[in-house]
Scaffold this motif. Sequence first.
Motif, PDB file in Angstrom:
ATOM      1  N   GLN A  97       0.782  -1.379  -0.333  1.00 45.98           N
ATOM      2  CA  GLN A  97      -0.080  -0.090  -0.110  1.00 45.98           C
ATOM      3  C   GLN A  97       0.623   1.279   0.096  1.00 45.98           C
ATOM      4  OE1 GLN A  97      -3.728  -0.341   0.401  1.00 45.98           O
ATOM      5  NE2 GLN A  97      -3.383  -2.028   1.407  1.00 45.98           N
ATOM      6  N   LEU A  98       0.253   2.342  -1.126  1.00 45.90           N
ATOM      7  CA  LEU A  98       1.105   3.621  -0.651  1.00 45.90           C
ATOM      8  C   LEU A  98      -0.313   4.436   0.074  1.00 45.90           C
ATOM      9  CD1 LEU A  98       2.329   4.381  -4.304  1.00 45.90           C
ATOM     10  CD2 LEU A  98       4.008   4.055  -2.412  1.00 45.90           C
ATOM     11  N   VAL A  99       0.280   4.965   1.247  1.00 43.43           N
ATOM     12  CA  VAL A  99      -0.524   6.132   2.541  1.00 43.43           C
ATOM     13  C   VAL A  99       0.185   6.978   2.378  1.00 43.43           C
ATOM     14  CG1 VAL A  99      -0.501   3.097   3.417  1.00 43.43           C
ATOM     15  CG2 VAL A  99       1.051   4.905   4.278  1.00 43.43           C
ATOM     16  N   GLY A 100      -1.024   8.355   2.972  1.00 44.48           N
ATOM     17  CA  GLY A 100      -0.127   9.169   3.398  1.00 44.48           C
ATOM     18  C   GLY A 100      -1.404   9.837   3.521  1.00 44.48           C
ATOM     19  N   PRO A 101      -1.392  11.705   4.012  1.00 42.74           N
ATOM     20  CA  PRO A 101      -1.934  12.306   4.606  1.00 42.74           C
ATOM     21  C   PRO A 101      -3.606  11.495   4.472  1.00 42.74           C
ATOM     22  CG  PRO A 101       0.033  13.281   3.769  1.00 42.74           C
ATOM     23  CD  PRO A 101      -0.082  12.026   3.302  1.00 42.74           C
ATOM     24  N   GLU A 102      -4.209  11.749   5.684  1.00 38.50           N
ATOM     25  CA  GLU A 102      -5.486  11.922   5.630  1.00 38.50           C
ATOM     26  C   GLU A 102      -6.030  13.211   4.143  1.00 38.50           C
ATOM     27  OE1 GLU A 102      -8.900  10.222   5.197  1.00 38.50           O
ATOM     28  OE2 GLU A 102      -6.954   9.007   7.051  1.00 38.50           O
TER      29      GLU A 102
END
Length: 183
Positions: free
Chosen positions: A46-51
């Motif tokens: 998964q690539l995740v980041g700020p909401e």
Amino acid sequence: MSRADTVCVRRRTPRILERVLVLRADLVDEIVAHARREYPLESCGQLVGPEAGDEPGRYVPMTNTDGIESDFAFSPKEDIRLERELDEAGERRIVVVHSHTRVPRRPLTDTGLPEAYPSVKDVEFMGWTPDQHWLIVGLTAADAEPEVRSYRLADGEPAEEEIQVVESYMFAHTGSDDVPDHR
């Protein structure tokens, strides 16, 4: 001549979205390296980041619990742990990532589709997460040139979106003329 003699094979070409997925080069490098390490199994992560954003900050490699060459499934334990971490950090999943080492459920004939094209199962799962991008790395060998493509659903069909690889998100949306001179 019978009807069977006149049937032709229709080539499907992926629909192209005008939307662009912007990714940092270091994240793309991590994703491709993970796909190479896992070959011939499909890698996943998964690539995740700020909401509140659309710019992934980190790649989270995950364990493929299917353990077969033509499919993937996230480890449920890792998936739950990641969801808790994201909630605590104010982050969200932005891109589902996996590789195709031999595109599943598609014959090795010329279909007109790229190697890194969503499988029937991928399309089904894409429907569960319509707000996420789906990035696929096509690899025909561990040391082969990767084919990296991104998709989203449009009217129930996979639609490819352009990927822009940048060194930094800082100037990614403004163009190269806005990059300060380094004197």
